[in-house]
Design an enzyme around this catalytic site. Structure first.
Site, mmCIF file in Angstrom:
data_model
loop_
_atom_site.group_PDB
_atom_site.id
_atom_site.type_symbol
_atom_site.label_atom_id
_atom_site.label_comp_id
_atom_site.label_asym_id
_atom_site.label_seq_id
_atom_site.Cartn_x
_atom_site.Cartn_y
_atom_site.Cartn_z
ATOM 1 N N LYS A 35 70.608 87.049 59.652
ATOM 2 C CA LYS A 35 70.628 88.318 58.915
ATOM 3 C C LYS A 35 69.344 89.097 59.189
ATOM 4 O O LYS A 35 68.384 88.575 59.753
ATOM 5 C CB LYS A 35 70.782 88.044 57.419
ATOM 6 C CG LYS A 35 69.663 87.210 56.821
ATOM 7 C CD LYS A 35 69.927 86.885 55.371
ATOM 8 C CE LYS A 35 68.809 86.017 54.787
ATOM 9 N NZ LYS A 35 69.019 85.711 53.364
ATOM 10 N N TYR A 260 40.607 105.685 57.021
ATOM 11 C CA TYR A 260 40.930 106.449 55.817
ATOM 12 C C TYR A 260 40.226 105.873 54.593
ATOM 13 O O TYR A 260 40.086 104.654 54.443
ATOM 14 C CB TYR A 260 42.447 106.416 55.575
ATOM 15 C CG TYR A 260 43.242 107.287 56.519
ATOM 16 C CD1 TYR A 260 43.039 108.669 56.589
ATOM 17 C CD2 TYR A 260 44.225 106.730 57.332
ATOM 18 C CE1 TYR A 260 43.775 109.452 57.448
ATOM 19 C CE2 TYR A 260 44.978 107.507 58.193
ATOM 20 C CZ TYR A 260 44.749 108.878 58.249
ATOM 21 O OH TYR A 260 45.488 109.658 59.106
#
Length: 364
Positions: A35, A260
């Protein structure tokens, strides 16, 4: 020229891990869990690589199952969460998908369906995880209903899922086994009920959970499900190696910041490498300063906030770093578990969230 961020998928390592899973329980059948795009590794190449080694595949939804069928995968495929609507039951029958039954509601819909041919059913029991499955006291009646309907063929597999199998000192796995066995009292002795119990952690650490069907997932991709040492986990080989390259180098004086929010400041004259990888490529945005990165095979600390497309790494202690040098974010030489732990998450998330923007390169 192309952006250097790539996920290198070692199919021989994948096969090694499948063989390890099978060797732990040689008399069982193996359902490979693929999956979430085979945990980010690419479901079609993964399934093609191991289709002759496993007895079935497990997916989360019918879209994943159809992708495998359309790619020519003929092995049985089990819808682990069952059908989300009645139309999917018909589609499961048409495409020869195995169908999980995870609730009384799904049971009733399957019993009432008009199908072109019967399906194989997996009846899931909630033995204590409390997500999906019927209650233990509903097992006998539900099993009988599925066994006696013309909509189900080839017997019913009884399955459960463990909440704490990755916690080696937690006895809850034994409690769940006891609840399941209590619910099974009254089932017919002949034919014997087929059981599926073990995920990766249970398969490796709880021998009593190895049953007719095992469902290895994360271990197939080389990531141990445990936070502590386990001898079987040490035998796994990483399948995905996430790599990129240094794209810039700069000297940063004492006191200057990088990235940042100016999170990191240089405490010494520092050489900082900018690497073409970021949260847009699946690298964890919450990775803190100090998260390990391999530059030319040497461990270096992440410094500064992760950007969408770039990270910055302190390479001051390396004397010969140059633009274009290889960087390994996780995989061979650096466990994805270690990176995940640094970022406050788990390897499952880092692997499964690998975006399609990052090209996969497959090797035998």
């Amino acid at each position: 020229m192309s952006r250097p961020a790539k996920a290198l998928i070692d199919l021989n390592a994948l096969r090694h891990n499948v063989a390890l899973a099978k060797g732990l329980s040689p008399h069982s059948s193996t359902m490979a869990i693929v999956k979430a795009n085979a945990y980010g590794h690419g479901v079609v190449p993964v399934a093609r690589a191991i289709k002759d080694m496993v007895s079935a595949f497990g997916v989360a939804c019918i879209e994943e199952a159809l992708e495998l069928r359309e790619a020519g995968i003929k092995k049985p495929i089990c819808l682990l969460e069952g059908a989300f609507c009645s139309d999917e039951i018909a589609a499961a029958a048409e495409n020869d998908f195995w169908l999980s039954v995870v609730s009384r509601e799904q049971l009733q819909v399957l019993l009432a369906a008009r199908l072109s041919r019967p399906v194989k059913a997996w009846l899931w029991v909630d033995s204590g995880m409390h997500r999906l499955g019927i209650r233990p006291e509903e097992v006998v009646d539900s099993y009988a209903a599925l066994s006696n309907t013309g909509n189900v063929a080839d017997g019913v597999v009884l399955a459960t899922h463990f909440a704490c199998a990755d916690e080696l000192q937690n006895d809850f796995t034994h409690q769940q086994l006891l609840r399941l066995k209590t619910g099974m009292v009254g089932l017919p002795e002949q034919p014997r009920v087929s059981l599926s119990l073990a995920n990766s952690a249970a398969l490796m650490a709880w021998p009593e959970c190895r049953a007719d069907w095992n469902r290895p997932g994360i271990m197939l991709y080389g990531s141990p499900p445990f936070s502590v040492h386990h001898p079987e986990a040490e035998k796994l080989l990483p399948v995905m190696t996430l790599t990129s390259s240094v794209i810039a180098l700069r000297e940063v004086p004492v006191g200057e910041s990088v990235g940042y929010a100016a999170r990191w400041h240089a405490s010494r004259p520092s050489r900082i490498a900018t690497v073409a990888i970021g949260y847009g490529d699946g690298y964890p945005v919450h990775a803190p300063d100090g998260t390990p990165v391999l530059v030319k095979g040497q461990r270096c600390p992440l410094v500064g906030r992760v950007s969408m497309d770039m990270i910055t790494v302190d390479v001051t202690h390396l004397s010969d770093v140059a633009v274009g040098d290889e960087v390994v974010l996780w995989g061979k030489g650096l466990s994805v578990n270690e990176v995940a732990a640094s970022a406050g998450t788990i390897s499952y998330e880092l692997l499964a969230r690998m975006p399609r923007r990052v090209p996969r390169s497959y090797s035998e």
